[in-house]
Design a protein around this motif. Structure first.
Motif, PDB file in Angstrom:
ATOM      1  N   THR A 269       0.824  -1.212   0.000  1.00  0.00           N
ATOM      2  CA  THR A 269       0.000   0.000   0.000  1.00  0.00           C
ATOM      3  C   THR A 269       0.855   1.258   0.000  1.00  0.00           C
ATOM      4  OG1 THR A 269      -1.782  -1.150   1.189  1.00  0.00           O
ATOM      5  CG2 THR A 269      -1.806   1.260   1.238  1.00  0.00           C
ATOM      6  N   TRP A 270       1.857   1.306   0.896  1.00  0.00           N
ATOM      7  CA  TRP A 270       2.704   2.490   0.990  1.00  0.00           C
ATOM      8  C   TRP A 270       3.594   2.656  -0.248  1.00  0.00           C
ATOM      9  CZ3 TRP A 270       3.635   6.506   4.484  1.00  0.00           C
ATOM     10  CH2 TRP A 270       2.791   6.544   5.577  1.00  0.00           C
ATOM     11  N   THR A 271       4.092   1.543  -0.773  1.00  0.00           N
ATOM     12  CA  THR A 271       4.959   1.635  -1.951  1.00  0.00           C
ATOM     13  C   THR A 271       4.182   2.135  -3.164  1.00  0.00           C
ATOM     14  OG1 THR A 271       6.358  -0.169  -1.134  1.00  0.00           O
ATOM     15  CG2 THR A 271       6.503   0.348  -3.478  1.00  0.00           C
ATOM     16  N   VAL A 272       2.987   1.560  -3.378  1.00  0.00           N
ATOM     17  CA  VAL A 272       2.155   2.010  -4.504  1.00  0.00           C
ATOM     18  C   VAL A 272       1.772   3.471  -4.330  1.00  0.00           C
ATOM     19  CG1 VAL A 272      -0.086   1.725  -5.653  1.00  0.00           C
ATOM     20  CG2 VAL A 272       1.265  -0.287  -5.032  1.00  0.00           C
ATOM     21  N   TYR A 273       1.367   3.832  -3.111  1.00  0.00           N
ATOM     22  CA  TYR A 273       0.966   5.211  -2.826  1.00  0.00           C
ATOM     23  C   TYR A 273       2.113   6.188  -3.092  1.00  0.00           C
ATOM     24  CZ  TYR A 273       0.144   9.350   0.060  1.00  0.00           C
ATOM     25  OH  TYR A 273       0.041  10.650   0.513  1.00  0.00           O
TER      26      TYR A 273
END
Length: 311
Positions: free
Chosen positions: A295-299
């Motif tokens: 989630t954080w990487t994509v965001y």
């Protein structure tokens, strides 16, 4: 990025949309792990192997593994959207207030050249506080969906639809039933989110220093740094906060028996021992490590690419 490239600040709406997209993707991919975690935590007699066998005995095991996907996607998608939207706004606000006793690294809301981060740069206290506040606020808003999701996944209930589950909760518990377990959820999520952001930012900074000057410090390398940092932060924060997650699941499945956080913890420790506080930990670590990192990487990658404007 070329020397003539500039970064423009993304709007709050874009941060909301980026959080929504990353949350939906991770929720759908990891729903089987979430369902198994709920089954393990609902009873001390259940184990991961037993829960998985129960699913396999179902006439349609693949569909059963993704049972509860709709509320999970709604909860995680909109929860992530609200969380990242509020978190970014809070961090921007904190970064512009250098006079408050929060160690701010930079008053400018933009990424440092060569850094893997697309977030405003703050000190440890601000990272902890903004992460905790944003998570609790988002959790309050999506808690009704969380209750529906947990009960729909649980084998203690025989709900055939989300609408039927909602009607049953209203009839038996009233509107208050949709906020069952919120207190312990907030107690779990505040330290989890605060610790996650703190460890995540620290890890990115350390890995960035270690990889400065090579391919890991720019471009696709920043994705690797963010993902590894996300996994490390999730493992640490998940382990520390798992007792609250175990209590929350009991409260949301059987509120009449466990009543409140204190009563639930007493009953669990008396009847099942300290192990009950760490039931589902391996599943939660596995799910959280991948989910949070993804989630954080994509965001961050969506925001980073959106803010790159070649002039």
């Amino acid at each position: 990025m070329s020397n003539g490239a500039q970064k423009q600040k993304s709007s709050p709406a874009f941060h909301f949309a980026a959080g929504l997209g990353s949350g939906v993707v991770s929720a759908f991919l990891l729903q089987p792990a979430d369902l198994l975690k709920t089954r393990v935590q609902q009873s001390h007699a259940s184990t991961l192997t037993q829960a998985f066998r129960d699913v396999l005995r179902n006439p349609n095991p693949i569909r059963q593994l993704w049972r509860g996907t709709t509320p999970s996607v709604i909860r995680t998608g909109f929860g992530s959207a609200l969380y990242f939207g509020m978190l970014n706004s809070l961090r921007e606000y904190a970064a512009k207030l250098p006079t408050i006793p929060i160690p701010v690294v930079s008053g400018e809301v933009k990424s440092t050249r060569g850094s893997s981060s697309s977030l405003p740069k703050l000190g440890n206290v601000a990272n902890l506080a903004t992460g905790a506040f944003a998570r609790v606020a988002a959790g309050l808003i999506v808690n009704p969906v969380t209750v529906l999701k947990v009960r729909y996944e649980s084998s203690h209930y025989s709900y055939t639809s989300l609408a039927g589950a909602a009607k049953d909760i209203i009839a038996k518990e009233g509107p208050r039933g949709f906020f069952a377990g919120f207190g312990v959820t907030a107690v779990r999520d505040a330290p989890y989110a605060g610790l996650y952001v703190l460890i995540y930012e620290q890890s990115k900074a350390r890995l960035g220093d270690l990889t400065a000057g090579n391919t890991m410090s720019t471009g696709s390398g920043s994705v690797s740094i963010n993902f590894v940092s996300g996994v490390m932060a999730a493992i640490a924060a998940t382990t520390l906060t798992n007792p609250f997650d175990a209590i929350k699941t009991r409260l949301q499945i059987a509120p009449a028996k466990y009543r409140n956080m204190v009563q639930a913890s007493k009953l669990m420790l008396r009847d099942e021992g300290i192990r009950s506080m760490f039931s589902g930990l391996s599943l939660r670590i596995g799910r959280k490590a991948i989910s949070s990192a993804l989630t954080w990487t994509v965001y961050e990658e969506v925001i980073r690419r959106a803010e790159q404007v070649v002039v």
